[in-house]
Each structure stands twice: as C-alpha cells, then as structure tokens.
Write an enzyme that holds these catalytic residues in place. Sequence first.
Site, PDB file in Angstrom:
ATOM      1  N   ARG A   1      19.134  -1.773 -13.169  1.00 15.46           N
ATOM      2  CA  ARG A   1      17.912  -1.353 -12.494  1.00 15.46           C
ATOM      3  C   ARG A   1      17.276  -2.580 -11.831  1.00 15.46           C
ATOM      4  O   ARG A   1      16.957  -3.565 -12.506  1.00 15.46           O
ATOM      5  CB  ARG A   1      16.918  -0.722 -13.479  1.00 15.46           C
TER       6      ARG A   1
ATOM      7  N   ARG B   1       0.050  -3.017   8.425  1.00 17.94           N
ATOM      8  CA  ARG B   1       0.937  -3.224   7.284  1.00 17.94           C
ATOM      9  C   ARG B   1       2.366  -3.300   7.797  1.00 17.94           C
ATOM     10  O   ARG B   1       2.965  -2.292   8.175  1.00 17.94           O
ATOM     11  CB  ARG B   1       0.781  -2.086   6.263  1.00 17.94           C
TER      12      ARG B   1
ATOM     13  N   LEU C   1      -4.944  -8.203  -4.984  1.00 17.38           N
ATOM     14  CA  LEU C   1      -4.126  -8.530  -6.145  1.00 17.38           C
ATOM     15  C   LEU C   1      -4.961  -9.080  -7.297  1.00 17.38           C
ATOM     16  O   LEU C   1      -6.032  -9.663  -7.087  1.00 17.38           O
ATOM     17  CB  LEU C   1      -3.077  -9.581  -5.773  1.00 17.38           C
TER      18      LEU C   1
ATOM     19  N   GLU D   1     -13.041  -8.491  -4.134  1.00 16.71           N
ATOM     20  CA  GLU D   1     -12.399  -7.887  -2.974  1.00 16.71           C
ATOM     21  C   GLU D   1     -13.401  -7.148  -2.092  1.00 16.71           C
ATOM     22  O   GLU D   1     -13.320  -7.198  -0.862  1.00 16.71           O
ATOM     23  CB  GLU D   1     -11.275  -6.940  -3.414  1.00 16.71           C
TER      24      GLU D   1
ATOM     25  N   GLU E   1     -13.675  -8.473   1.718  1.00 12.71           N
ATOM     26  CA  GLU E   1     -13.178  -7.619   2.792  1.00 12.71           C
ATOM     27  C   GLU E   1     -14.273  -6.870   3.532  1.00 12.71           C
ATOM     28  O   GLU E   1     -14.085  -6.510   4.699  1.00 12.71           O
ATOM     29  CB  GLU E   1     -12.147  -6.627   2.234  1.00 12.71           C
TER      30      GLU E   1
ATOM     31  N   PRO F   1       6.603   3.680  -9.514  1.00  8.89           N
ATOM     32  CA  PRO F   1       7.211   3.350 -10.804  1.00  8.89           C
ATOM     33  C   PRO F   1       8.734   3.380 -10.828  1.00  8.89           C
ATOM     34  O   PRO F   1       9.335   2.847 -11.762  1.00  8.89           O
ATOM     35  CB  PRO F   1       6.634   4.416 -11.748  1.00  8.89           C
ATOM     36  N   GLY F   2       9.357   3.946  -9.813  1.00  7.07           N
ATOM     37  CA  GLY F   2      10.803   3.927  -9.766  1.00  7.07           C
ATOM     38  C   GLY F   2      11.374   2.608  -9.270  1.00  7.07           C
ATOM     39  O   GLY F   2      12.573   2.347  -9.448  1.00  7.07           O
TER      40      GLY F   2
ATOM     41  N   GLU G   1       4.050  -2.393 -10.368  1.00  8.49           N
ATOM     42  CA  GLU G   1       2.650  -2.557  -9.992  1.00  8.49           C
ATOM     43  C   GLU G   1       1.773  -1.491 -10.647  1.00  8.49           C
ATOM     44  O   GLU G   1       2.065  -0.297 -10.589  1.00  8.49           O
ATOM     45  CB  GLU G   1       2.474  -2.468  -8.477  1.00  8.49           C
TER      46      GLU G   1
END
Length: 209
Positions: A41, A68, A82, A97, A101, A119-120, A124
Amino acid sequence: MGIQDTPEEWQVVETSTPFRGKKTSVRTDRVVMPDGSTVTRDYQVHPGSVAVLALDERDRVLVLRQYRHPVRHRLWEIPAGLLDVPGENPLHAAQRELYEEAHVKAEDWRVLSDVFSTPGGCDEAIRIFLARGISEAAGDRFAAFEEEADMELARVPLDELVSGVLAGDLHNSCLVVGALALKSALAAEGGLDALRPADAPWPARPYEA
C-alpha cells in the site's frame, strides 16, 4: 450512536519512504491481510490540516478563490492550512489561518466536522471549525505569496453555497463538508449550540490544549 468509525491497525511487516517532500512524503507499507497474505500500500503521509467556516451576522460564509495546480482549477474554498508543528493545537492553527488568509478574527469557535480527506491514499486528517462573531483583525495584513497572492475574497450566503455544492459547481472538500454540515447543524435539535466545543479531543491528531 448507531454507527461509528473505530481505530484499527493491521500488521505492517515492512515499510519504506521512497519520497520526501517539503511538507509531505510517500510511504510504502507491506500489510498483512485477514487471510494471511501481504499486499503493498502506497500512501501520502500528511501532517494534518485545519479549515474554518467563518459565518457573519448575515449568514454569509467567508470564502476565497485560489488556483490549485494538481486539479488545474481555480476553486472556491474556506480558509485552511497545515498543522505545521507536530502536536500543534488545531484551534490556534485555525485562528492563524483565518487571520493570514482573510485578516479576520472570531469570538465564538466550535468544531463543525472531523474528516479524513482521502483515506484510500493519504493519512491527512482535517478538523473543520465554525467561527462566528467575526470582525476585521487588527494590525498589518499578512504578506501573501505564490498562489495566495492572487486570492479573491468574498462573502456568500450559506444557501447559495449549498446549492452550488448540490449542482456540482463547487468541489473543494472542506467547503463541501463545511457547508453541508453547517446546514445540517442549523436544522438539528439544539442548533449550533449542540456542536462540539473548539477544544474537543481529536484522536486523529492529538494535541496539547
């Protein structure tokens, strides 16, 4: 609760880190399956993030528009960033943040939702806060760089965001989850006062209060 996610960890017999970036890395694990076989994995290792759905007195949400590159889109988003320091208090990071921002501060903070972004393929974890009682922050504006130097700010009615999500016009995960969670919370028994406090435990990213 009728259903609930539960922590679980399958045996890892081998691990390596073939790539290390500035903020994230890629890890390769050999994981033992329930039938005794092992599989490989690959996933991104991420420090975690916070996001802020800031709601003003007219039920408008503070959003920003930012390019992005990985998805080749300019997306409408809510302020986010983050967790730069291991064990960092997520509320403090969220307040930072929002200031950096949007140059905004807030009087009332709640936890709106905790999510795993992908999650795969990535570990994060994101904590999305609801911030109310917002006003202009004091002091100089934070100096923006790179993509953030070109950001556009706006205040958009919550119902307009929800409509945009359902129409497929808005795609940023934190905005989507935040807007739908807030709409649901407003309709639920207890309303926004029933949301978790800003310092609620976060097992996915433990921190010091």
